[in-house]
Design a protein around this motif. Structure first.
Motif, PDB file in Angstrom:
ATOM      1  N   ASN A 139     -12.907  -5.588   2.284  1.00 47.22           N
ATOM      2  CA  ASN A 139     -13.043  -4.755   3.482  1.00 47.22           C
ATOM      3  C   ASN A 139     -12.959  -3.271   3.142  1.00 47.22           C
ATOM      4  O   ASN A 139     -13.658  -2.442   3.734  1.00 47.22           O
TER       5      ASN A 139
ATOM      6  N   ASN B 177      -5.681 -14.517  -1.893  1.00 46.22           N
ATOM      7  CA  ASN B 177      -6.857 -14.551  -1.018  1.00 46.22           C
ATOM      8  C   ASN B 177      -6.814 -13.412  -0.003  1.00 46.22           C
ATOM      9  O   ASN B 177      -7.829 -12.762   0.273  1.00 46.22           O
ATOM     10  N   TRP B 178      -5.649 -13.190   0.556  1.00 47.37           N
ATOM     11  CA  TRP B 178      -5.492 -12.096   1.524  1.00 47.37           C
ATOM     12  C   TRP B 178      -5.810 -10.753   0.868  1.00 47.37           C
ATOM     13  O   TRP B 178      -6.514  -9.922   1.449  1.00 47.37           O
TER      14      TRP B 178
ATOM     15  N   VAL C  56      -9.509 -10.190   0.420  1.00 46.66           N
ATOM     16  CA  VAL C  56     -10.161  -9.816   1.684  1.00 46.66           C
ATOM     17  C   VAL C  56      -9.947  -8.331   1.967  1.00 46.66           C
ATOM     18  O   VAL C  56     -10.873  -7.625   2.391  1.00 46.66           O
ATOM     19  N   GLN C  57      -8.731  -7.843   1.727  1.00 46.80           N
ATOM     20  CA  GLN C  57      -8.452  -6.419   1.963  1.00 46.80           C
ATOM     21  C   GLN C  57      -9.289  -5.542   1.036  1.00 46.80           C
ATOM     22  O   GLN C  57      -9.822  -4.506   1.454  1.00 46.80           O
TER      23      GLN C  57
END
Length: 226
Positions: free
Chosen positions: A65, A57-58, A61-62
């Protein structure tokens, strides 16, 4: 003098992260790096492992972005040191998915399942359940997209095994004889649902009303035992 275009470009540059954000980000980045070093692959969200799910999940997100130009340059440089961190799988068309499913069916004589231990089969099964059928209902996927699998039973509409009322009534008699009570929602939901349909059938639901006396007799029989 700064032009409007230059002002817009400057506004899109991500602001430097705060010390606190950088500390948190670095901590997760270190966890991510250690995981990739140990596993030799990118973490996936379709997993039962909580740590892998968190890191996947992290990473998503990166990536999001980064695509939006919101990831700070320092973070981009650090993630770029991990091969594959910014590499996503190419998007397959619905036609390509359909061709893969058709090939699987031709080889195995069945549709792919989401419970398989084979990753490729699972991905095809998830496509069927999570994308193809909802997409068809929403009108997003066209008939041309699914032409390779249009004639395969159960692809467009899941194949359902229907139980006749005769079979339900026999099951009810066996259940009552074995348990001494009527079926409940927790232990035999389909049978309990059929019993309710029979007992609450309207005047024009002749298929269910035909079994009302028989079901009532079974209910009276088990009630007499208690």
């Amino acid at each position: 003098m700064t032009t409007p275009a230059e002002t817009t470009a400057e506004a899109k540059v991500p602001a430097p992260p705060t010390p606190r954000h950088n500390r948190i980000w670095t901590g997760v980045f270190n966890d991510f790096t250690a995981w990739v070093d140990a596993k030799g692959a990118m973490p996936k969200r379709r997993t039962t492992d909580a740590e892998e799910y968190r890191l996947a999940n992290w990473l998503n997100v990166q990536r999001a972005n980064h695509r939006a130009g919101k990831l700070h340059e320092d973070y981009v440089k650090r993630l770029s040191t991990i091969p594959g961190a910014f590499q996503t799988r190419p998007t397959r068309t619905h036609r390509q998915w359909a061709e893969d499913i058709a090939a699987f069916y031709a080889k195995n004589g069945r549709l792919p399942g989401i419970g398989s231990s084979d990753q490729h089969e699972r991905s095809l099964g998830h496509y069927l359940n999570d994308r193809l059928r909802p997409g068809l209902r929403a009108g997003i996927i066209t008939a041309g997209d699914i032409e390779p699998i249009a004639d395969i039973p159960g692809t467009v509409v899941p194949a359902r095994k229907r139980t006749s009322s005769d079979a339900y009534f026999r099951d009810l008699q066996e259940y009552a004889a074995k348990h001494g009570r009527m079926p409940g929602w927790k232990d035999s939901r389909p049978l309990a649902r059929w019993v309710r349909r029979v007992l609450t059938a309207s005047e024009n639901e002749n298929t269910y009303r035909a079994y009302r006396e028989g079901v009532a007799a079974v209910a009276a029989q088990v009630a007499g035992r208690s």
